[in-house]
Every structure is written in structure tokens, then in C-alpha cells.
Design a protein around this motif. Sequence first.
Motif, PDB file in Angstrom:
ATOM      1  N   LEU B 158       0.907  -1.118  -0.089  1.00  0.00           N
ATOM      2  CA  LEU B 158      -0.006  -0.335   0.103  1.00  0.00           C
ATOM      3  C   LEU B 158       0.944   1.184   0.063  1.00  0.00           C
ATOM      4  CD1 LEU B 158      -3.119   0.109   0.058  1.00  0.00           C
ATOM      5  CD2 LEU B 158      -2.939   1.042   2.405  1.00  0.00           C
ATOM      6  N   ARG B 159       1.953   1.212   0.715  1.00  0.00           N
ATOM      7  CA  ARG B 159       2.876   2.257   0.768  1.00  0.00           C
ATOM      8  C   ARG B 159       3.600   2.601  -0.557  1.00  0.00           C
ATOM      9  NH1 ARG B 159       5.318   0.831   6.525  1.00  0.00           N
ATOM     10  NH2 ARG B 159       3.607   1.655   7.537  1.00  0.00           N
ATOM     11  N   LEU B 162       1.034   4.539  -3.047  1.00  0.00           N
ATOM     12  CA  LEU B 162       0.998   5.837  -2.835  1.00  0.00           C
ATOM     13  C   LEU B 162       2.170   6.495  -3.667  1.00  0.00           C
ATOM     14  CD1 LEU B 162       0.254   8.404  -1.506  1.00  0.00           C
ATOM     15  CD2 LEU B 162       2.141   7.970   0.388  1.00  0.00           C
ATOM     16  N   MET B 163       3.307   6.016  -3.858  1.00  0.00           N
ATOM     17  CA  MET B 163       4.224   6.477  -4.618  1.00  0.00           C
ATOM     18  C   MET B 163       3.964   6.248  -6.047  1.00  0.00           C
ATOM     19  SD  MET B 163       7.232   7.570  -3.320  1.00  0.00           S
ATOM     20  CE  MET B 163       6.476   8.254  -2.013  1.00  0.00           C
ATOM     21  N   LEU B 166       1.561   8.848  -6.989  1.00  0.00           N
ATOM     22  CA  LEU B 166       2.275  10.043  -7.369  1.00  0.00           C
ATOM     23  C   LEU B 166       3.154  10.035  -8.705  1.00  0.00           C
ATOM     24  CD1 LEU B 166       2.942  11.269  -3.786  1.00  0.00           C
ATOM     25  CD2 LEU B 166       0.937  12.064  -5.193  1.00  0.00           C
ATOM     26  N   GLN B 172      12.895   8.557  -6.440  1.00  0.00           N
ATOM     27  CA  GLN B 172      11.986   9.151  -5.116  1.00  0.00           C
ATOM     28  C   GLN B 172      11.493   7.835  -4.298  1.00  0.00           C
ATOM     29  OE1 GLN B 172       9.458  11.440  -7.711  1.00  0.00           O
ATOM     30  NE2 GLN B 172      10.500  13.216  -6.776  1.00  0.00           N
ATOM     31  N   PRO B 180      13.381   3.994   4.109  1.00  0.00           N
ATOM     32  CA  PRO B 180      12.868   4.335   5.395  1.00  0.00           C
ATOM     33  C   PRO B 180      11.943   2.979   5.912  1.00  0.00           C
ATOM     34  CG  PRO B 180      12.270   6.046   4.038  1.00  0.00           C
ATOM     35  CD  PRO B 180      12.826   5.093   3.208  1.00  0.00           C
ATOM     36  N   VAL B 255      15.935   4.873  12.749  1.00  0.00           N
ATOM     37  CA  VAL B 255      14.488   4.215  12.669  1.00  0.00           C
ATOM     38  C   VAL B 255      13.404   4.775  13.648  1.00  0.00           C
ATOM     39  CG1 VAL B 255      13.277   1.779  12.695  1.00  0.00           C
ATOM     40  CG2 VAL B 255      15.584   2.181  12.093  1.00  0.00           C
ATOM     41  N   LYS B 256      12.817   5.760  12.864  1.00  0.00           N
ATOM     42  CA  LYS B 256      11.626   6.334  13.789  1.00  0.00           C
ATOM     43  C   LYS B 256      10.353   5.709  13.369  1.00  0.00           C
ATOM     44  CE  LYS B 256      13.820  10.148  11.625  1.00  0.00           C
ATOM     45  NZ  LYS B 256      13.459  11.331  10.966  1.00  0.00           N
ATOM     46  N   LYS B 257      10.092   4.820  14.198  1.00  0.00           N
ATOM     47  CA  LYS B 257       8.689   4.155  13.732  1.00  0.00           C
ATOM     48  C   LYS B 257       7.788   4.122  15.127  1.00  0.00           C
ATOM     49  CE  LYS B 257       9.126   1.471   9.642  1.00  0.00           C
ATOM     50  NZ  LYS B 257       8.759   0.083   8.731  1.00  0.00           N
TER      51      LYS B 257
ATOM     52  N   THR C  91      -7.010   2.946   4.240  1.00  0.00           N
ATOM     53  CA  THR C  91      -6.696   3.236   5.291  1.00  0.00           C
ATOM     54  C   THR C  91      -5.396   4.414   5.008  1.00  0.00           C
ATOM     55  OG1 THR C  91      -4.444   1.912   4.773  1.00  0.00           O
ATOM     56  CG2 THR C  91      -6.464   0.787   6.041  1.00  0.00           C
ATOM     57  N   ASN C  93      -2.783   5.371   5.209  1.00  0.00           N
ATOM     58  CA  ASN C  93      -1.440   5.233   4.362  1.00  0.00           C
ATOM     59  C   ASN C  93      -0.674   6.385   4.723  1.00  0.00           C
ATOM     60  OD1 ASN C  93       0.045   3.788   2.952  1.00  0.00           O
ATOM     61  ND2 ASN C  93      -0.887   4.124   0.827  1.00  0.00           N
ATOM     62  N   LEU C  94      -0.334   6.643   5.882  1.00  0.00           N
ATOM     63  CA  LEU C  94       0.504   7.675   6.296  1.00  0.00           C
ATOM     64  C   LEU C  94       1.748   6.956   6.505  1.00  0.00           C
ATOM     65  CD1 LEU C  94      -1.608  10.061   8.597  1.00  0.00           C
ATOM     66  CD2 LEU C  94      -1.091  10.520   6.273  1.00  0.00           C
ATOM     67  N   TYR C  95       2.926   7.733   6.026  1.00  0.00           N
ATOM     68  CA  TYR C  95       4.343   7.118   6.296  1.00  0.00           C
ATOM     69  C   TYR C  95       4.497   7.346   7.858  1.00  0.00           C
ATOM     70  CZ  TYR C  95       5.064   6.176   1.562  1.00  0.00           C
ATOM     71  OH  TYR C  95       4.945   5.682   0.103  1.00  0.00           O
ATOM     72  N   PRO C  96       4.804   6.187   8.656  1.00  0.00           N
ATOM     73  CA  PRO C  96       5.105   6.623  10.143  1.00  0.00           C
ATOM     74  C   PRO C  96       6.220   7.064  10.205  1.00  0.00           C
ATOM     75  CG  PRO C  96       5.243   4.042   9.555  1.00  0.00           C
ATOM     76  CD  PRO C  96       4.728   4.802   8.396  1.00  0.00           C
ATOM     77  N   TRP C  97       7.397   7.146   9.486  1.00  0.00           N
ATOM     78  CA  TRP C  97       8.742   7.806   9.774  1.00  0.00           C
ATOM     79  C   TRP C  97       8.659   9.318   9.287  1.00  0.00           C
ATOM     80  CZ3 TRP C  97       8.068   3.664   6.259  1.00  0.00           C
ATOM     81  CH2 TRP C  97       7.830   4.113   4.903  1.00  0.00           C
ATOM     82  N   LEU C 106       4.153  15.569   1.089  1.00  0.00           N
ATOM     83  CA  LEU C 106       4.948  14.643   0.419  1.00  0.00           C
ATOM     84  C   LEU C 106       4.541  14.941  -1.253  1.00  0.00           C
ATOM     85  CD1 LEU C 106       6.937  12.447   0.443  1.00  0.00           C
ATOM     86  CD2 LEU C 106       5.015  10.621   0.837  1.00  0.00           C
ATOM     87  N   PRO C 107       3.412  15.007  -1.523  1.00  0.00           N
ATOM     88  CA  PRO C 107       3.007  15.140  -2.872  1.00  0.00           C
ATOM     89  C   PRO C 107       3.865  16.346  -3.639  1.00  0.00           C
ATOM     90  CG  PRO C 107       1.047  14.467  -1.738  1.00  0.00           C
ATOM     91  CD  PRO C 107       2.035  14.888  -0.930  1.00  0.00           C
ATOM     92  N   LYS C 109       6.603  17.395  -2.566  1.00  0.00           N
ATOM     93  CA  LYS C 109       7.995  16.959  -2.705  1.00  0.00           C
ATOM     94  C   LYS C 109       8.163  16.155  -4.038  1.00  0.00           C
ATOM     95  CE  LYS C 109      11.695  15.080   0.024  1.00  0.00           C
ATOM     96  NZ  LYS C 109      11.841  13.946   1.348  1.00  0.00           N
ATOM     97  N   TYR C 138       3.836  12.729  15.006  1.00  0.00           N
ATOM     98  CA  TYR C 138       4.037  11.489  14.052  1.00  0.00           C
ATOM     99  C   TYR C 138       2.818  10.765  14.177  1.00  0.00           C
ATOM    100  CZ  TYR C 138       8.950  11.997  13.543  1.00  0.00           C
ATOM    101  OH  TYR C 138      10.315  12.474  13.496  1.00  0.00           O
ATOM    102  N   ARG C 140       1.301   8.024  14.506  1.00  0.00           N
ATOM    103  CA  ARG C 140       1.017   7.221  15.531  1.00  0.00           C
ATOM    104  C   ARG C 140       0.170   7.741  16.754  1.00  0.00           C
ATOM    105  NH1 ARG C 140       6.376   6.533  16.418  1.00  0.00           N
ATOM    106  NH2 ARG C 140       7.083   7.686  18.418  1.00  0.00           N
ATOM    107  N   ARG C 154      -3.664  15.401   2.373  1.00  0.00           N
ATOM    108  CA  ARG C 154      -2.474  15.108   1.450  1.00  0.00           C
ATOM    109  C   ARG C 154      -3.076  15.139   0.084  1.00  0.00           C
ATOM    110  NH1 ARG C 154       0.383   9.509   2.708  1.00  0.00           N
ATOM    111  NH2 ARG C 154      -1.798   8.829   2.089  1.00  0.00           N
TER     112      ARG C 154
END
Lengths: 282, 257, 263
Positions: B158-159, B162-163, B166, B172, B180, B255-257, C91, C93-97, C106-107, C109, C138, C140, C154
Motif C-alpha cells: 500500500l505504501r 502511494l508512490m 504520484l 524518489q 525508510p 529508525v523512527k517508527k 487506510t 496510508n501515512l508514512y510512520p517515519w 509529500l506530493p 516533494k 508522528y 501514530r 495530502r
Amino acid sequence: MSKNDFSIQEVFGGGLTEVAPVSELRVDGKKDEKLKKVLYPSILLAVLIVLWEVCVLAFGMPQTVLPSPFSVARALAVNFKSLILPELIFTLEIIAAGYTISVLAGFLLAALCSQSRLLARSAAPLAVMFMVTPTIILIPIFMVFLGFSPIVRIIVVVLQCVPIIMLNTLTGFMSIEPQQREMLAAHGCSRRQILTKFTIFNAMPQIFTGLKIGCVISTIAALGADFAMGKEGLGYRIKISSSMVAIDMVFATIIVAALVGIVMFEIVSFIERRVIVWKRGG
Amino acid sequence: MAESSRIRLLGEGWFGGLAVQVALLGAVLALWYVLVVGFDVPEWQLPTPARIFGSMVNDFTTIAPHLLSTSRNVLLGFFISVALGLSLAIVIYFNAPVGMTITPFINLMCIIPLITIVPLLMLWLGFGNEAKLIAVVLQSFPIVNLNAFASFSNVDPLRLELMQSLKATRYQTMRCCVLPDAMPGIFTGVKLAAILALIAEVTSEIVGGNTGLGAQIIQYTQYMKMPQAFACVFYTALFGALFHQSLSFIERQLVKK
Amino acid sequence: MSKIEMRGVSKKFMARREELLALCDINLRVEEGEFVCIVGPSGCGKSTIIRIIDDIIKPTAGVVKVDGVTYDNSLPIPRELVRKMGFVFQTSNLYPWLTVRENICLPLKIFGLRGREWAEYADFLIDRAGMAGSADQYPRSLSRGMSQRAGVVRAMVHRPEILLMDEPFGSLDERTRERMNVELLDIWRESGITVIFITHNISEAVLLSQRAYIMAIDPGRVIGDVEIRLKRRDLSALSDYHFVEYCDYINRSIGSIGLEKAI
């Protein structure tokens, strides 16, 4: 997304995975892919061997620097029984003993530590300390006490290998999500039942990851011990052949050692495939 | 698979982990001291920790060049391995035919004990640093590569979508999404590579050559200079521990999760 | 000329050596500024349709035409066209980092939209969505509703002309969903944006859209479309007689498929 310390994603040993990021490319032309996956590397391997032979012939390399593939094969065939086999058996025994002890000790320690958070917090850093130290450096010191006894080698293998198996198993045991635990409790499972059946099942992938890395580490440790102690073992055969500049023997023994690693790994992978029947989809 | 439980396992946070390790270490050393003095073990067999620490300080000038040599080879080899392993993983990720061709070989390199090549390398290149460096890189980079590629392949689809929505370029996508997301897996491989790098380096030193902590330990035990030998062992362990802790620290930052 | 057109679009997937016909001969059209829903049971391929429009998935057959520009299996979508579309996921679908703000921008960018006007517009949208307080946190730490809001912001931060929404409010509770529906209608009225909204919730479809395409499953196909004329489009409309009639009609259309003969 798994976050496993000191472990490898379960793809280690699972072979190639799809490269293309677009999810739907995964589903087209599966049969074609399988053929290519075998064909391409085989072609590369054949090319490399041919190149090797050509280099040796074309540059007139002395057999003492780079032997031809044929002379390596010949050395292997001729000397296998007399020179290589006894060392092979010796090293195999060391690896087998060391690995088995590591697995048992690792499981035991992990099972103990999973009972108490405090114990886990105390034991884990100690395990990490052993894991990050190359135990081969202890060999000269152990030899002062124990001489050339094979026990030294086994101790070194065990010390290098146990932490990894223990940490991975422990991670596996501790990885029940709170929701899963709640669900089981809601179904009236007693604590013991939860612990044994579900925990072990859930931990299987992580446990096997540890076992696979343990394979590699114990092989490396055993061969390193051969280098350090001499007198017996595949590592010793390599060292002495290279000091006699019998390079075809060196190559031949290296290949045998590599095969040991491969066979051992494949055995563990095979068992893994039998045990973990619910493999996740790519 | 395990998420938060894994991190807690090794001590809450950097300070917690370090404190536990130091405390445990203290306990072990105290026990050691008691046993040696209690059983009246001679120094040429097992010196007391105090004696070893003394040697670590007093003989530092003698040991230092070897410590430097070992550290240098390990760190240099390690960085080369990480750079090589990561870049190759990125290439394989975007180029399926290349991936299909070389991935089996890299898998193989992860499994077989590549330190067996050390005597051969020393025969070809002598006992200098080149052979040791090559051994370190050969032993370490496959695991970085394997883990990195596996992590890339396991990115949440799913991530990636998104890419794709776009129409991001490959660069990118890799930079903003794949790298990440794959960081935890990449670091797992990196930490394993660190361990293998140190093992490979020390093994190379033991096989041949006069420089490095491994070689020194052999020398010292030959002359029964046990405190100095143990000092080298401790220095090696210290280096391994510091190396590992530094990597864990960097991991926590990245690693910022 | 319609803003968006789909002609004869089909999609086959391969699943374990079997061919799965996910979509069969889809024909759609959406005019500029329209709010169109695609409503149907789960698994009928609605999500696949908007992914084909956004060129995330390629159709096996048929063409898509947006603003007169055609793309299909062999022709990729031109980049300028992609910039006109915003996609909202099921969902968030936000990037957690990334922080919430970084996620939302982000778009910008990716599309290379630098400059203060863009940053200011992003801030404006963040304010408007009531997220100014959590913008630097963040993802979360966000609730589900806030996450979804961030996802919508977004999708709009690069001023698209078309909004593609894949069941964005499906995972929210009733109250939050109704609120988001009303907010979405406000945004639509203000901006004049064209919206394609996917849902399996019939009352949501009737409330939001001017026109709804009704889909059936197995294979996924459009079985009809209905124009929805309501006097009021807010929560009070839910008890309107006509509202209930529309819902009923759509319900019956989907439900009666088993009795129809396959074409």
C-alpha cells in the motif's frame, strides 16, 4: 514489518523474491520466471568456470598461483579419501557436537528467560557480549589449560553459537501480541497451555531464523578453531596445503568446507519447510 | 513477528541497556577475582581481573598499534561491505534479470564459511592488510545485501501504491518509501555483518601475520604472558561491544517508527 | 467532453494459474465538477477501477480518457495528468517515519512543487482540517478520524482537479463518518473539484453523490447508474423520503443480480 534483532528476515534461505515493486507484476508469467531463475545463474556459473579455465591457459598461470578447474577436480578425487576425509569427519563431529549443544542450551536458556522479564533483561546483554566477541580469540588461552583437546574447539563453537540461537528463540517466545494473549485467555486457556502450544508455534519462524544463522556461525567458528589449533580438521588441511603451496588441494578443501556449510543449511531449511507449513505470502 | 517486545528485551533505552551490561560485567569480574584468589590459581594460568586491567593500562603502548590495526581493518571492511551490499541490493531491486542472476551466488556466500579463503588470500597477497580486508568484505557484504534486498521486497504494497499514484521516479520511491520502510531489516543485516567482520578479521590475524590483536594473543600465550594475552582479549571484546552499541545507537536515530 | 471517461475497460488477474476476471467491460463517464459514487458489494472491483484511472494498475483491455488525453495498457499516463489527480486510500496510508506535516506535503516533494505559495496552501489546509496542533507529531499519535483527514488533505495539497477516494471512511465509526461526509461535501462545493468516491455503504453513496454507478460482482461490472436529486445534502437528508427511495432502489438493483440472466 518484522523487526528482528540479530536475525534475518525469513527470506534468508527462501530463495529469490519478486523484484518489481508493482504488485500486479507479481502475478503474470510465473512459469517463465521459474525457468529464468534457474537458467540465468547457471549461465553465469558456466561462464565463470570457462573464464577461469581460459585465464589459466591464456596467461600461463603456474599451478602454484591459480590451478585450472580440472586440476582442482583431480586433486579432490585423488586425495579425498586419504587427506580430506579424515579431516572432514573430524570437523563435522565438532560442528555437530557444538551445534547440538548450542541448540539445546539456547532453547533451554530462552525458555528460562521467557519466564521472567528481569531474567531476560539480565541474561540478554550477557548473551550479546558473547555474540559480539569472536570467541576464536579465547583459543590460545584455553589451550594453556586444555592443550589440544577437541573440547576447546567445541567450547568455542558453543560460545559463539548459543547467544544467537538463544536471543532469536527468546525474541520468538516474547513475540505474542497482547491481543493474541487476550484472545486465548478469553477462551479459557490456562497459562501453561498458552505458554506451550501457542508460544512455540508463534515463535517458530524466528526460532528457525536463529537456527539458520547458528548453522553458519558454528561452521565459521569450527573452521576458525581449526586454523587456530592446527593438527586436525578441514581448516588445518587448508592451512597446511597452502603452506606447502599445493593450491589445488587448497581449492579442493575449500569446496568441501563450502559443501559442509551448504548441506547443513539445507537440512535446517528442509526441516523448517516441514514444520512451518503456513508460510506467509510474498 | 516481534515488534516492541524485542526492543525492551535488551534493556530499556540506551542507558538502561548499558547499565545492565556494566552491572553484570562487574558481577562476573568480582566472581572471577574471588575464584582466582580463593583457589590460589597461579598467574601464568589465570590472572586476576585486577592484574589484567593493570596490564591493559601499563602495556597499552605496546598493544595500541595492534588494536589500531584490528579496528581499522574491521571498520574499513565493514563500511565497504555496507556500501557495497546496499548499493547492490538497490540495483537488484530495480533490475530483475540482474537479480535473478546474482542472487543465488550471494545466498551462497552467506551460507558458506568464507574464512576458509583466508589462507589462500594470504598466499596470494601476503600477510598484510589487503588480504585481511578482502576477507572481511567477502564475509560481511553478502549478509547486508541479503537482508537489505529482503527488506526492500517486504515493503508494504500500500505504501508503494502511494508512490505509484504520484508517479514517483525510482529514485524518489527508493528514498521516500522503500529505504525508510526497510531500515529495521537493513540494520539487522548490518549488525550481523559487524559481528562477522570482527570474526573474519581476528581469524585472518590468527592465520597469519604479526599485526592485530589476534596475532598478539597468540604471541603472548606462547611466551606465557597471560595478563597481556587477556588484556588483548578484553580489548577485542571491548571493541566488539562498543561497535555493536554504536550501531544500535545509530539505529535508534534512523529508525523512527 | 467529459472530464473522465472509461471505455470498454476490463481487467484480468492471474491467481494461482487461474485467470480471474475482475472487471468486465466497464463504461463510465464523469463530468467536470461532478461528485460521482461507485457503489457495490465487496470484491466487485471498485478499487481496481479508480486504480486504473490513476494508472496504478493497467487495464487488460479498454481505454481511459481524462481531459481528452488517452491512456491504456500500452500508453502510460502523462505526468501532467497525474498531477491533476489526488488519491485517498482506504487506510490513511501515512508514512510512520514522517511527521503529519511531512506526510501531507509529500506530493509537493514528489511533484517538485517548491515555493512559499505551496507551503502556505498546505498550512491553510492543515488549519482548515483542524490539524494545526498535531501537524508536527508522528502519525501514530493520531486517531483514526484524524489520520483519514490527513490522508484527504495530502490528496488535495497539490491542488488536483480530480479526487479519487477508495472507501476512505469505511473504517470509521458512524458518527465520525457522517461528520467527514459533511466536511467532504463542503470541500467539494467550495473547490469545484471532480470526485469519484468508492463505497459499499449505500446511504453514504446517496448522501454524497449526484450520480451513482451501481456495480455487481462476479464478474465486476456496472449494472446501471442513477441520478440522485436531493433538496438538502446534510445529515437531515437521511430521513428524507426520497433518500430512502434511492437507497432502496440501489439495494434492490444489487440484490436482484442473482435473478438476472448473465449477459
